[in-house]
Design a protein around this motif. Structure first.
Motif, PDB file in Angstrom:
ATOM      1  N   GLY A 199       0.815  -1.205   0.000  1.00  0.00           N
ATOM      2  CA  GLY A 199       0.000   0.000   0.000  1.00  0.00           C
ATOM      3  C   GLY A 199       0.846   1.251   0.000  1.00  0.00           C
ATOM      4  O   GLY A 199       0.534   2.243  -0.692  1.00  0.00           O
ATOM      5  N   LEU A 200       1.947   1.246   0.748  1.00  0.00           N
ATOM      6  CA  LEU A 200       2.864   2.392   0.755  1.00  0.00           C
ATOM      7  C   LEU A 200       3.423   2.649  -0.636  1.00  0.00           C
ATOM      8  O   LEU A 200       3.500   3.795  -1.108  1.00  0.00           O
ATOM      9  CB  LEU A 200       4.013   2.132   1.736  1.00  0.00           C
ATOM     10  CG  LEU A 200       3.698   2.206   3.229  1.00  0.00           C
ATOM     11  CD1 LEU A 200       4.897   1.732   4.047  1.00  0.00           C
ATOM     12  CD2 LEU A 200       3.331   3.629   3.648  1.00  0.00           C
ATOM     13  N   THR A 201       3.800   1.572  -1.320  1.00  0.00           N
ATOM     14  CA  THR A 201       4.348   1.703  -2.667  1.00  0.00           C
ATOM     15  C   THR A 201       3.322   2.287  -3.629  1.00  0.00           C
ATOM     16  O   THR A 201       3.644   3.138  -4.465  1.00  0.00           O
ATOM     17  CB  THR A 201       4.819   0.328  -3.180  1.00  0.00           C
ATOM     18  OG1 THR A 201       5.768  -0.223  -2.254  1.00  0.00           O
ATOM     19  CG2 THR A 201       5.457   0.436  -4.551  1.00  0.00           C
ATOM     20  N   LEU A 202       2.061   1.816  -3.518  1.00  0.00           N
ATOM     21  CA  LEU A 202       1.007   2.312  -4.402  1.00  0.00           C
ATOM     22  C   LEU A 202       0.764   3.806  -4.212  1.00  0.00           C
ATOM     23  O   LEU A 202       0.316   4.493  -5.127  1.00  0.00           O
ATOM     24  CB  LEU A 202      -0.299   1.547  -4.146  1.00  0.00           C
ATOM     25  CG  LEU A 202      -0.359   0.103  -4.651  1.00  0.00           C
ATOM     26  CD1 LEU A 202      -1.676  -0.542  -4.248  1.00  0.00           C
ATOM     27  CD2 LEU A 202      -0.202   0.053  -6.168  1.00  0.00           C
ATOM     28  N   MET A 203       1.065   4.310  -3.016  1.00  0.00           N
ATOM     29  CA  MET A 203       0.862   5.738  -2.743  1.00  0.00           C
ATOM     30  C   MET A 203       2.136   6.554  -2.919  1.00  0.00           C
ATOM     31  O   MET A 203       2.209   7.708  -2.500  1.00  0.00           O
ATOM     32  CB  MET A 203       0.311   5.907  -1.316  1.00  0.00           C
ATOM     33  CG  MET A 203      -1.116   5.406  -1.174  1.00  0.00           C
ATOM     34  SD  MET A 203      -1.780   5.564   0.492  1.00  0.00           S
ATOM     35  CE  MET A 203      -0.949   4.236   1.337  1.00  0.00           C
ATOM     36  N   GLY A 204       3.156   5.913  -3.497  1.00  0.00           N
ATOM     37  CA  GLY A 204       4.381   6.637  -3.812  1.00  0.00           C
ATOM     38  C   GLY A 204       5.325   6.806  -2.643  1.00  0.00           C
ATOM     39  O   GLY A 204       6.199   7.688  -2.673  1.00  0.00           O
ATOM     40  N   LEU A 205       5.185   5.966  -1.610  1.00  0.00           N
ATOM     41  CA  LEU A 205       6.064   6.037  -0.437  1.00  0.00           C
ATOM     42  C   LEU A 205       6.993   4.839  -0.413  1.00  0.00           C
ATOM     43  O   LEU A 205       6.721   3.801  -1.014  1.00  0.00           O
ATOM     44  CB  LEU A 205       5.229   6.082   0.850  1.00  0.00           C
ATOM     45  CG  LEU A 205       4.289   7.278   1.013  1.00  0.00           C
ATOM     46  CD1 LEU A 205       3.420   7.088   2.244  1.00  0.00           C
ATOM     47  CD2 LEU A 205       5.082   8.580   1.121  1.00  0.00           C
ATOM     48  N   GLN A 206       8.076   4.968   0.319  1.00  0.00           N
ATOM     49  CA  GLN A 206       9.034   3.881   0.452  1.00  0.00           C
ATOM     50  C   GLN A 206       9.396   3.714   1.918  1.00  0.00           C
ATOM     51  O   GLN A 206       9.868   4.659   2.559  1.00  0.00           O
ATOM     52  CB  GLN A 206      10.302   4.177  -0.368  1.00  0.00           C
ATOM     53  CG  GLN A 206      11.334   3.066  -0.339  1.00  0.00           C
ATOM     54  CD  GLN A 206      10.826   1.799  -1.015  1.00  0.00           C
ATOM     55  OE1 GLN A 206      10.276   1.845  -2.109  1.00  0.00           O
ATOM     56  NE2 GLN A 206      11.007   0.658  -0.356  1.00  0.00           N
ATOM     57  N   ALA A 207       9.130   2.520   2.450  1.00  0.00           N
ATOM     58  CA  ALA A 207       9.485   2.256   3.843  1.00  0.00           C
ATOM     59  C   ALA A 207      10.998   2.337   4.007  1.00  0.00           C
ATOM     60  O   ALA A 207      11.755   1.913   3.146  1.00  0.00           O
ATOM     61  CB  ALA A 207       8.986   0.874   4.262  1.00  0.00           C
TER      62      ALA A 207
END
Length: 498
Positions: free
Chosen positions: A333-341
C-alpha cells in the motif's frame, strides 16, 4: 517532533479523511467477526482502492482496518470457541467457558476494554521507538529468533499443567504437522505424499478452525443444546470493564509484552497471545481456575494482541521488514501511494508516520467502543439453539477454511483435523499445545538451520541467547514454585482450621 505530531493529527481529523478511517474500522470489524477470514484477506480487499489516494487518506483506511482486526475477532473466540484469527486463539481458553456459563457479555466487555488499552499502549510504543528502533531490531539475529520460538514452545508446558505428557505429545504432533511441505533452504519436500496441495504446508486457518471449531459444532449438534448452559445471560459489559480495571497491572504488563514481541519480525503475530496467556497463568495468584472461565485469561491475550500491532509496525515502516501477511500488504500500500518504507519514514515522511500512529490509537478507541456497545446484543447468540445456529456456522467455517488456498484440499483437511480435535477433546487431551507447536515449527526450524549453518554451536554463547534462555527457565520453574507455595499455604490454612 511535537509540531509534526499535531500536523498529523489535524490531517487525520480532516472531514474528508475521517470517513475513510471509519470505513477501515468497519471493514476490520466485519473481517474479524467472520471466523477464518484473516487480516491478509481484509487488507487485500482494500489494497486496490488506495491506488491514487493521498498517503494520509490511504493510511487512514488501511491502518483503520489493521488496528481493529484483533478486536472484532474476539466475538467468535468467546461466543463460539472458534479462533477469529491467529491472534485470538488463546482467548478461547477462558472466554468460551465464560460464554458457556452465561457470562459472554462480561467476557466481551473485559476483552474489548483490554484491547482498547493494549492498542493505545502499542501506539505509544511505536511513537517512543522511532528514535531507538534501529539498534533494537538489528540486535535480533537468527539465534535470538530461534530462542524466541523456543520461548513460545515453552508455553506448551504451561498450558498442559494437568497432564504434561499429553501436552508434550500434542506439542510434538503440532511440530510434526508444521514441518509438512518444503524444507528451509533446501529444495526438498517432506510428508507431502506427492500431493501438490501439501507442498506449501498446511494452512494455519485450516488447522485452527478444525482443531477448535469443528469439535464444538459436533458436540452442540449431538447434545442439541445452546452454547450457554444458562437460560439468561449473567453479568454485562460493564462488569467486564470493572474486571479489566481491577486487573490493570496484568493488562498493562501484557500490553507491554505484546508490543515488545510484536516488533520481532515473522514471529510475534501468531504466538504473542499464547506467550502473554502463559505468562499470566504463571505469575498471577490462584491460577488454578485458568482454562475454566477465569476473566484474567481473557484480559491478558486481548491486551497483548492489539498492542503487538504497534510493535509490528516498527520493522515494517523503518526497515521494510514485514512481520506478517497484513504488514506485507501494508508495504504494498505504501508503494502504491508513492512512499518507500525506510529511514525516510522518520525524516522526510515523519508526518505520515505520525499519522499512522494517530490512526492506530484512534481506531482502537472507536473500534473498542463499537464492540462494547454491540457486546450485549451479540452475546445473545449464545442462547440460540444448536439446530438453528450450527448449520449457518458450518457454512461460514467451510468458507473460512476454503479461502486459505482455494483448493479442495482445504475442505478435506478441515474435516480430518476437526475429527482429530474432536477425539482429543473427548479424551481430554489439550489442543492448545498442538496449535502452538504447529505455528512455531516453521520459524523454529528455519532459524535453527540458519544459526547452525552460519555459527555452528558458537551461537549458544550469544548474550541474547543466554538472556532468553534464562527467561525460559524462569518461566518453566516459576509455575512449579508458585504451585508449591500455594499448596503449602492451603495446607497451613487447613491445619490452622483443624
Amino acid at each position: 517532533m511535537l509540531e509534526a505530531a499535531i500536523e498529523a493529527l489535524v490531517m487525520i481529523l480532516d472531514p474528508q479523511r475521517l470517513p475513510f478511517m471509519f470505513l477501515g474500522i468497519a471493514m476490520g470489524l466485519i473481517v474479524g467477526i467472520l471466523p477464518g477470514l484473516s487480516g491478509t484477506v481484509g487488507m487485500s480487499i482494500l489494497l486496490p482502492f488506495v491506488y491514487g489516494m493521498d498517503p494520509y487518506t490511504g493510511m487512514a483506511l488501511l491502518i483503520g482496518m489493521a488496528a481493529v482486526l484483533h478486536t472484532g475477532d474476539t466475538f467468535p473466540s468467546v461466543l463460539l470457541g472458534i479462533p477469529g484469527s491467529s491472534g485470538s486463539q488463546a482467548t478461547i481458553m477462558d472466554g468460551y467457558p465464560l460464554a458457556k456459563s452465561g457470562n459472554a457479555a462480561r467476557a466481551l466487555g473485559a476483552a474489548f476494554f483490554s484491547s482498547l488499552v493494549g492498542g493505545i499502549i502499542g501506539g505509544i510504543t511505536l511513537f517512543l521507538a522511532i528514535p531507538v528502533a534501529k539498534p533494537l531490531v538489528l540486535a535480533f539475529g537468527s539465534p535470538e529468533l530461534f530462542m524466541l520460538a523456543v520461548l513460545g514452545l515453552s508455553m506448551v508446558g504451561v498450558l498442559a499443567a494437568k497432564n504434561a505428557r499429553h501436552g508434550l505429545l500434542a506439542g510434538l504432533l503440532g511440530l510434526m504437522l508444521g514441518t509438512i511441505g518444503g524444507a528451509p533452504a533446501v529444495s526438498e519436500y517432506r510428508y507431502t505424499f506427492d500431493w501438490i496441495y501439501l507442498f506449501n504446508g498446511i494452512p494455519l486457518a485450516v488447522v485452527a478452525l478444525g482443531l477448535f471449531a469443528f469439535p464444538e459444532m459436533v458436540d452442540l449438534l449431538a447434545q442439541n443444546r445452546k452454547i450457554s448452559s444458562k437460560t439468561k445471560l449473567e453479568g454485562s459489559w460493564k462488569d467486564g470493564i470493572v474486571d479489566a480495571i481491577r486487573n490493570k497491572w496484568l493488562m498493562f504488563r501484557s500490553a507491554v509484552t505484546g508490543s515488545l514481541i510484536g516488533f520481532v519480525p515473522g514471529l510475534g503475530g501468531s504466538v504473542v497471545d499464547w506467550i502473554s496467556y502463559g505468562l499470566a497463568k504463571q505469575t498471577v495468584k490462584n491460577s488454578d481456575s485458568f482454562g475454566k472461565g477465569d476473566i484474567r485469561g481473557v484480559i491478558a491475550p486481548e491486551s497483548a494482541n492489539n498492542a503487538k500491532e504497534g510493535g509490528a509496525l516498527i520493522p515494517t515502516l523503518l526497515f521494510s521488514i514485514p512481520g506478517s501477511g497484513t504488514t506485507a500488504i501494508l508495504l504494498g500500500g505504501l508503494t502504491l501511494m508513492g512512499l518507500q518504507a525506510g529511514p525516510k519514514m522518520v525524516t522526510t515522511d515523519l508526518p505520515i508516520t505520525l499519522s499512522i500512529i494517530w490512526t492506530l490509537v484512534l481506531a482502537n478507541i472507536f473500534g473498542a467502543i463499537a464492540c462494547i456497545l454491540l457486546s450485549k446484543p451479540i452475546a445473545k447468540f449464545s442462547l440460540i439453539s444448536a439446530k438453528k445456529l450450527v448449520p449457518f456456522l458450518l457454512v461460514l467455517l467451510l468458507v473460512g477454511a476454503y479461502q486459505s488456498t482455494r483448493h479442495i484440499g482445504d475442505m478435506f483437511l478441515f474435516v480430518g483435523i476437526g475429527l482429530l480435535g474432536w477425539i482429543m477433546k473427548r479424551l481430554d487431551w489439550p489442543r492448545a499445545p498442538l496449535l502452538i507447536g504447529f505455528v512455531l515449527a516453521p520459524a523454529a526450524e528455519r532459524y535453527l538451520w540458519i544459526s547452525m549453518s552460519r555459527y555452528g554451536f558458537s551461537w549458544l554463547t550469544n548474550t541474547g541467547v543466554v538472556i532468553i534462555g534464562i527467561i525460559i527457565i524462569l518461566i518453566l520453574s516459576s509455575g512449579t514454585i508458585i504451585k508449591k507455595l500455594n499448596k503449602d499455604k492451603k495446607n497451613n490454612e487447613m491445619s490452622s482450621i483443624s
